[in-house]
Motif scaffolding. Structure first.
Motif, short mmCIF file in Angstrom:
data_model
loop_
_atom_site.label_atom_id
_atom_site.label_comp_id
_atom_site.label_asym_id
_atom_site.label_seq_id
_atom_site.Cartn_x
_atom_site.Cartn_y
_atom_site.Cartn_z
N ASP A 119 0.81 -1.22 0.00
CA ASP A 119 0.00 0.00 0.00
C ASP A 119 0.84 1.27 0.00
O ASP A 119 0.35 2.34 -0.31
CB ASP A 119 -0.99 0.01 1.16
N GLY A 120 2.13 1.15 0.31
CA GLY A 120 3.01 2.31 0.23
C GLY A 120 3.15 2.85 -1.18
O GLY A 120 3.50 4.02 -1.37
N VAL A 121 2.84 2.04 -2.18
CA VAL A 121 2.88 2.49 -3.57
C VAL A 121 1.64 3.33 -3.86
O VAL A 121 1.74 4.48 -4.28
CB VAL A 121 2.98 1.29 -4.55
N LEU A 137 4.65 1.99 -17.89
CA LEU A 137 6.06 2.02 -17.48
C LEU A 137 6.65 0.63 -17.36
O LEU A 137 7.87 0.47 -17.32
CB LEU A 137 6.21 2.75 -16.14
N LEU A 138 5.82 -0.38 -17.34
CA LEU A 138 6.27 -1.76 -17.17
C LEU A 138 6.54 -2.47 -18.50
O LEU A 138 6.54 -3.68 -18.57
CB LEU A 138 5.24 -2.55 -16.35
N LYS A 139 6.80 -1.71 -19.55
CA LYS A 139 6.98 -2.29 -20.88
C LYS A 139 8.38 -2.80 -21.16
O LYS A 139 8.58 -3.58 -22.08
CB LYS A 139 6.58 -1.28 -21.94
N ALA A 158 11.89 1.57 -13.46
CA ALA A 158 11.25 2.73 -14.09
C ALA A 158 10.03 3.17 -13.28
O ALA A 158 9.81 4.38 -13.07
CB ALA A 158 10.84 2.40 -15.53
N MET A 159 9.24 2.20 -12.80
CA MET A 159 8.06 2.56 -12.01
C MET A 159 8.49 3.18 -10.68
O MET A 159 7.90 4.16 -10.22
CB MET A 159 7.17 1.36 -11.79
N ARG A 160 9.52 2.66 -10.07
CA ARG A 160 9.99 3.22 -8.79
C ARG A 160 10.49 4.65 -8.98
O ARG A 160 10.20 5.53 -8.15
CB ARG A 160 11.08 2.34 -8.20
N ARG A 161 11.24 4.90 -10.07
CA ARG A 161 11.69 6.28 -10.34
C ARG A 161 10.50 7.22 -10.50
O ARG A 161 10.50 8.34 -10.00
CB ARG A 161 12.58 6.32 -11.58
N ASP A 162 9.47 6.74 -11.19
CA ASP A 162 8.27 7.55 -11.39
C ASP A 162 7.54 7.79 -10.07
O ASP A 162 7.06 8.90 -9.82
CB ASP A 162 7.33 6.85 -12.39
N LEU A 163 7.49 6.79 -9.24
CA LEU A 163 6.87 6.93 -7.91
C LEU A 163 7.60 7.99 -7.09
O LEU A 163 6.98 8.86 -6.49
CB LEU A 163 6.87 5.58 -7.19
N GLU A 214 8.13 13.52 -4.78
CA GLU A 214 9.11 14.61 -4.69
C GLU A 214 9.81 14.68 -3.33
O GLU A 214 10.25 15.74 -2.90
CB GLU A 214 8.45 15.97 -4.99
N ARG A 215 9.90 13.52 -2.65
CA ARG A 215 10.60 13.44 -1.37
C ARG A 215 10.79 11.95 -1.06
O ARG A 215 10.23 11.11 -1.74
CB ARG A 215 9.79 14.11 -0.26
N PRO A 216 11.52 11.62 -0.02
CA PRO A 216 11.65 10.20 0.34
C PRO A 216 10.28 9.61 0.71
O PRO A 216 9.42 10.30 1.26
CB PRO A 216 12.59 10.21 1.55
N LEU A 217 10.10 8.34 0.39
CA LEU A 217 8.84 7.67 0.72
C LEU A 217 8.70 7.53 2.23
O LEU A 217 9.68 7.31 2.94
CB LEU A 217 8.80 6.30 0.06
N ARG A 218 7.49 7.63 2.71
CA ARG A 218 7.22 7.53 4.15
C ARG A 218 6.79 6.12 4.57
O ARG A 218 6.64 5.85 5.74
CB ARG A 218 6.14 8.53 4.54
#
Length: 168
Positions: A109-111, A130-132, A142-147, A152-156
């Motif tokens: 759920d963090g995604v 993005l998963l192509k 690629a998906m993680r970079r987009d996330l 625009e900050r570290p994930l919480r």
């Protein structure tokens, strides 16, 4: 503890439903203080189908070969593992067609709960393209970079992803 219980159940039980029941019993005995674990169990079959058993976890994203996407949600949702005794619900097997060229994205759920500065959630289904990349790890990267660009900050929260591809 959860992984150990799963490994033991998967080895001993004859089907996915029985594995899920055994996990629920094991976690019901060992978890306390309102602790629980969400999970999706998946079994892939040679006939081009997959069976999912969902315990309060976000639904996997199915990306069809033709690009059509959708979340694979069970018709009768069950609570997370460890809470089954409270509601009397049991996860039911949910079959889904999983054909050559299809992909299943499992995620935490963090995604989907990651928010941008305007407080908008990450639009996972809209970003399925993005998963192509032919390399699964590159696709997930690629998906993680987009996330990360989205928030625009570290994930919480944790943001784990697992991509399954049905090869031709």
């Amino acid at each position: 503890m959860v992984l150990g219980a799963f490994r033991e159940a998967a080895y001993d039980e004859k089907d996915l439903f029985s594995v899920g029941e055994r996990l629920e019993r094991a976690l019901g005995r060992h978890l306390s203080d309102e602790k629980f674990v969400t999970a999706v169990l998946a079994e892939l079959h040679a006939d081009g189908t997959a069976t999912l058993l969902t315990f309060g976890h976000p639904p996997p994203l199915l990306i069809r070969r033709d690009g059509d996407t959708g979340f694979v949600e069970p018709s009768d949702p069950a609570p997370p593992l460890g809470l089954g005794a409270l509601g009397g619900y049991t996860a039911q097997p949910h079959p889904v067609r999983f054909a050559a060229g299809d992909q299943l994205l499992f995620y935490t759920d963090g995604v989907t709960e990651a928010r941008d500065p305007a407080n908008r959630f990450y639009p996972l289904a809209e970003r399925a393209s993005l998963l192509k990349d032919p390399d699964p790890q590159s696709a997930l990267d690629a998906m993680r970079r987009d996330l990360l660009a989205h928030v625009e900050r570290p994930l919480r929260d944790d943001a784990a992803m697992l991509l399954l591809r049905h090869r031709d």
